[in-house]
Scaffold this motif. Structure first.
Motif, PDB file in Angstrom:
ATOM      1  N   ARG A  54      40.695  16.672  58.592  1.00  0.00           N
ATOM      2  CA  ARG A  54      40.472  15.221  58.549  1.00  0.00           C
ATOM      3  C   ARG A  54      41.633  14.485  59.221  1.00  0.00           C
ATOM      4  O   ARG A  54      41.433  13.525  59.961  1.00  0.00           O
ATOM      5  N   THR A  55      42.859  14.951  58.954  1.00  0.00           N
ATOM      6  CA  THR A  55      44.040  14.317  59.540  1.00  0.00           C
ATOM      7  C   THR A  55      44.027  14.446  61.059  1.00  0.00           C
ATOM      8  O   THR A  55      44.260  13.475  61.776  1.00  0.00           O
ATOM      9  N   ILE A  56      43.743  15.644  61.526  1.00  0.00           N
ATOM     10  CA  ILE A  56      43.716  15.866  62.984  1.00  0.00           C
ATOM     11  C   ILE A  56      42.574  15.069  63.615  1.00  0.00           C
ATOM     12  O   ILE A  56      42.744  14.419  64.650  1.00  0.00           O
ATOM     13  N   GLY A  57      41.427  15.110  62.964  1.00  0.00           N
ATOM     14  CA  GLY A  57      40.250  14.412  63.511  1.00  0.00           C
ATOM     15  C   GLY A  57      40.446  12.904  63.557  1.00  0.00           C
ATOM     16  O   GLY A  57      39.887  12.221  64.431  1.00  0.00           O
ATOM     17  N   ALA A  58      41.244  12.372  62.628  1.00  0.00           N
ATOM     18  CA  ALA A  58      41.442  10.917  62.562  1.00  0.00           C
ATOM     19  C   ALA A  58      42.546  10.432  63.496  1.00  0.00           C
ATOM     20  O   ALA A  58      42.728   9.227  63.668  1.00  0.00           O
ATOM     21  N   SER A  59      43.286  11.350  64.089  1.00  0.00           N
ATOM     22  CA  SER A  59      44.394  10.931  64.964  1.00  0.00           C
ATOM     23  C   SER A  59      43.845  10.252  66.213  1.00  0.00           C
ATOM     24  O   SER A  59      42.781  10.633  66.724  1.00  0.00           O
ATOM     25  N   GLU A  60      44.576   9.269  66.704  1.00  0.00           N
ATOM     26  CA  GLU A  60      44.102   8.488  67.861  1.00  0.00           C
ATOM     27  C   GLU A  60      44.260   9.298  69.146  1.00  0.00           C
ATOM     28  O   GLU A  60      45.185  10.089  69.287  1.00  0.00           O
ATOM     29  N   MET A  61      43.318   9.037  70.066  1.00  0.00           N
ATOM     30  CA  MET A  61      43.374   9.721  71.344  1.00  0.00           C
ATOM     31  C   MET A  61      44.559   9.195  72.165  1.00  0.00           C
ATOM     32  O   MET A  61      44.815   7.988  72.208  1.00  0.00           O
ATOM     33  N   MET A  62      45.272  10.105  72.820  1.00  0.00           N
ATOM     34  CA  MET A  62      46.432   9.695  73.614  1.00  0.00           C
ATOM     35  C   MET A  62      46.008   9.261  75.023  1.00  0.00           C
ATOM     36  O   MET A  62      46.688   8.525  75.688  1.00  0.00           O
ATOM     37  N   ASN A  63      44.848   9.782  75.473  1.00  0.00           N
ATOM     38  CA  ASN A  63      44.381   9.433  76.817  1.00  0.00           C
ATOM     39  C   ASN A  63      43.279   8.380  76.732  1.00  0.00           C
ATOM     40  O   ASN A  63      42.502   8.342  75.766  1.00  0.00           O
ATOM     41  N   SER A  64      43.202   7.587  77.781  1.00  0.00           N
ATOM     42  CA  SER A  64      42.199   6.518  77.775  1.00  0.00           C
ATOM     43  C   SER A  64      40.946   6.907  78.559  1.00  0.00           C
ATOM     44  O   SER A  64      39.867   6.388  78.286  1.00  0.00           O
ATOM     45  N   SER A  65      41.093   7.817  79.529  1.00  0.00           N
ATOM     46  CA  SER A  65      39.919   8.153  80.345  1.00  0.00           C
ATOM     47  C   SER A  65      38.957   9.015  79.526  1.00  0.00           C
ATOM     48  O   SER A  65      39.390   9.859  78.742  1.00  0.00           O
ATOM     49  N   PRO A  66      37.628   8.784  79.707  1.00  0.00           N
ATOM     50  CA  PRO A  66      36.641   9.534  78.911  1.00  0.00           C
ATOM     51  C   PRO A  66      36.743  11.053  79.106  1.00  0.00           C
ATOM     52  O   PRO A  66      36.610  11.812  78.142  1.00  0.00           O
ATOM     53  N   SER A  67      36.979  11.503  80.332  1.00  0.00           N
ATOM     54  CA  SER A  67      37.041  12.959  80.559  1.00  0.00           C
ATOM     55  C   SER A  67      38.253  13.559  79.861  1.00  0.00           C
ATOM     56  O   SER A  67      38.187  14.637  79.262  1.00  0.00           O
ATOM     57  N   ALA A  68      39.366  12.829  79.903  1.00  0.00           N
ATOM     58  CA  ALA A  68      40.579  13.328  79.240  1.00  0.00           C
ATOM     59  C   ALA A  68      40.387  13.328  77.726  1.00  0.00           C
ATOM     60  O   ALA A  68      40.847  14.231  77.024  1.00  0.00           O
ATOM     61  N   GLN A  69      39.661  12.321  77.244  1.00  0.00           N
ATOM     62  CA  GLN A  69      39.396  12.266  75.791  1.00  0.00           C
ATOM     63  C   GLN A  69      38.511  13.433  75.357  1.00  0.00           C
ATOM     64  O   GLN A  69      38.673  13.992  74.269  1.00  0.00           O
ATOM     65  N   LEU A  70      37.579  13.767  76.265  1.00  0.00           N
ATOM     66  CA  LEU A  70      36.687  14.890  75.973  1.00  0.00           C
ATOM     67  C   LEU A  70      37.492  16.190  75.815  1.00  0.00           C
ATOM     68  O   LEU A  70      37.276  16.981  74.891  1.00  0.00           O
ATOM     69  N   VAL A  71      38.422  16.339  76.767  1.00  0.00           N
ATOM     70  CA  VAL A  71      39.279  17.536  76.720  1.00  0.00           C
ATOM     71  C   VAL A  71      40.135  17.500  75.459  1.00  0.00           C
ATOM     72  O   VAL A  71      40.307  18.519  74.774  1.00  0.00           O
TER      73      VAL A  71
END
Lengths: 291, 329
Positions: A37-54
């Motif tokens: 839950r903690t890891i899943g709730a952490s904010e994405m560091m990248n803004s681009s959709p492909s980077a977020q996917l990775v």
């Protein structure tokens, strides 16, 4: 043989080792839930959709790596500590002396015990596998391909017959306590060999030193292939061989639990053949053993 | 010609420490009760373990109703109560018996139908539903007997069947063994309780240091020659050589000991010229001749009695003076 399998299951269901394993599993799954839950709730560091996917994939991969790292320990605990005294322990207490005089061939007795422990462990592995994947899936992205899951589960469960075979073979030679120590040390050596591979694969080292280390860890894997099977399973589940070079998990919280060298498919074939040979050897030793 | 229930030919098991047994040859007929005796470490349990298929012989062969020992066919004929054993603590008594029944190829229903009868027969009754971990050693021994009988085997190998039982339990086991014998079971009994062997067995063998020292019918061993005692008044020492010479029987003054003492007789108020004479005598005519000689010499004959030799005495006499590898070695 069904009577022997049934007796083994009754033994497993009524002995404290299963209770301890279930308690450990519940505790682990609760902790794993909160970590996920903690890891899943952490904010994405990248803004681009492909980077977020990775990044989402990396989170899921990290969770699964972490989950199966501890899950494999629990599974090994159940298998080793339920079967290490199956032959010598029962001979020491005198249980074996009355059972083996019954009109059942010894090989059937040995295979019945083997099947009892192996089937129970495989079933427990299924429960563990589903629990880990479901928790990881709730909080992060995990692969959805059912065929990949079937293959991964089969590899995860393959560690059970390997451990049962080694444990029963050891039990035909060593005393109950001696075999418990032997199996724990053997499993520990396999785990240590895997850790050495994981650590050295991400370090800059002299090629000669690396070669020597890989020879040693390779030899350990040949004797105790469980950790290598585990790495192969994770690599298959996460598709890491397809993503080679595309994904960097070195900065992830599970960097220490990385995969290191991923065994080839031939190694899995070797592990199966190795298990069958040891099973045949154990059966022969049991057949010729005086009680 | 009928097949022997147990046919042992030169059966040998040699261990590197010199223990085991060598060239044991015995044939036991169907329905016979055979007692196997010997000091600790003589190799009795080794022989039984070979016969039930737990140990592979180094040499020789044995058959149970014609089937070679260790084979599945031979094991179908037997029920075995080991000397040192425990049963699965996590099972109930009923479940242990059921498991043994299933291993004997019985259907679950068939095993279930026999369990209450077996529990009653060995004196466990309603305790069969309890887990074995709650059983005393004596109860485990009773459970062991029930397991040995589960498939109604024609041959029973019993290794110290009442060693952990109290006197009441021992009597129960003895009664059960006598019933089984009457039912025609062949019984191979390993026991340190010589009285048990004496009561139940038709034949006995004595093993020492792994070899058969003596064997024979129990009644031959115990009653081939009978010791007779004569209580005499008016005895003078000079008369004894004359009695021996005249009768040709080696009479001697009897010294009471723990094994032979007839408490009532020996505790009677002794007088200086009242003694006991004793001798091993083959037949009663010789007894009559001695009593005539005694009376004719003017002595008073108070009592004449045969003294039954016990198996314990036979055992002690057989192994006395021999070295035997005991548990202390």
């Amino acid at each position: 043989m069904t009577a022997v399998i049934g007796m083994t299951w009754k033994e497993l269901l009524r002995k404290k080792v299963l209770l301890m394993t279930v308690l450990m599993t519940v505790l682990f799954l609760i902790v794993f839930w909160f970590i996920a839950r903690t890891i899943g709730a952490s904010e994405m560091m990248n803004s681009s959709p492909s980077a977020q996917l990775v990044e989402q994939f990396a989170q899921g991969a990290a969770l699964l790596t972490l989950g199966f790292f501890f899950g494999s320990f629990i599974l090994a605990f159940l298998v080793i500590f339920s079967s290490f005294s199956a032959i010598s322990g029962e001979a020491e207490t005198g249980i074996m002396q009355s059972m083996l005089t019954r009109p059942i061939p010894r090989w059937k007795w040995y295979l019945g015990r083997w099947l009892g422990y192996a089937l129970f462990g495989i079933l427990y592995a299924l429960i563990l596998y589903i629990s880990i994947v479901v928790i990881a899936d709730i909080h992060a992205n995990v692969p959805k391909d059912i065929w990949v899951h079937i293959q991964s589960y089969l590899l995860f469960a393959l560690t059970v017959p390997v451990l049962v075979t080694l444990s029963l073979l050891g039990s035909t030679s060593f005393s109950a306590i001696g075999n418990g120590v032997f199996m724990t040390m053997l499993y520990g050596a396999g785990w240590l060999g895997g850790m050495v591979e994981k650590v050295t694969s991400s370090m800059q080292m002299d090629p000669e030193v690396l070669k020597t280390l890989y020879n040693i860890t390779g030899l350990i894997s040949l004797i105790m292939p469980v950790d290598a099977i585990q790495r192969k399973m994770l690599a298959l589940l996460l598709g890491l061989q397809d993503l080679a070079g595309m994904l960097d998990m070195s900065g992830s919280i599970t960097a220490g639990f990385g995969l290191g060298q991923i065994p080839s498919a031939s190694f899995i074939v070797y592990a199966v053949i190795y298990t069958l040979i040891l099973l045949a050897w154990g059966t022969r030793r049991f057949y010729k053993k005086d009680f | 010609m009928t097949t022997a229930a147990i046919d042992i030919q030169n059966l040998t098991k040699e261990y590197s420490n010199g223990k085991g047994c060598r060239n044991v040859t015995i044939t036991i007929g169907e329905g016979e009760a055979f007692g196997f005796l010997g000091p600790n470490g003589a190799g009795k349990s080794t022989l039984v373990k070979m016969l039930v298929g737990l140990i592979m012989p180094t040499n020789g062969e044995a058959r149970l109703f014609g089937d070679p020992i260790g084979s599945v066919a031979a094991r179908k004929h037997i029920g075995y109560l080991p000397e040192l054993y425990r049963y699965q603590e996590w099972l109930t008594g009923k479940e242990v018996i059921e498991l043994h029944g299933r291993l004997c190829g019985m259907a679950k229903e068939e095993a279930h139908a026999r369990i209450p009868m077996l529990l009653d027969r060995v004196g466990l009754g309603s305790r069969g539903k309890d887990r074995v971990k709650h059983y005393s050693k004596g109860m485990q021994q009773r459970l062991g007997l029930a397991c040995a009988l589960v498939n109604d085997p024609p041959i029973l190998f019993l290794d110290e069947p009442s060693s952990a039982l109290d006197p009441v339990g021992r009597m129960d086991v003895r009664r059960l063994l006598q019933e089984l014998k009457q039912e025609g079971k062949t019984i191979f009994l390993n026991s340190h309780l010589l009285e048990e062997v004496e009561t139940i067995c038709d034949r006995i063998a004595l093993l020492n240091n792994g070899v058969i020292l003596r064997h024979g019918q129990v009644h031959e061993v115990l009653y081939a020659q009978t010791r007779w005692r004569f209580k005499i008044g008016g005895f003078t020492p000079e008369i004894l050589p004359w009695l021996v010479e005249t009768s040709g029987i080696p009479l001697q003054l009897s010294i009471p000991d723990a094994a032979h003492t007839d408490t009532e007789s020996y505790s009677a108020e002794p007088s200086l010229d009242t003694v006991w004479l004793e001798a091993i005598i083959d037949n009663e005519e010789q007894v009559g001749f001695i009593t005539t000689l005694i009376v004719n010499q003017g002595m008073t004959l108070y009592q004449v009695q045969p003294v039954r030799e016990r198996l314990e005495e036979w055992f002690m006499e057989a192994v006395s003076g021999l070295s035997h590898r005991g548990e202390h070695e």
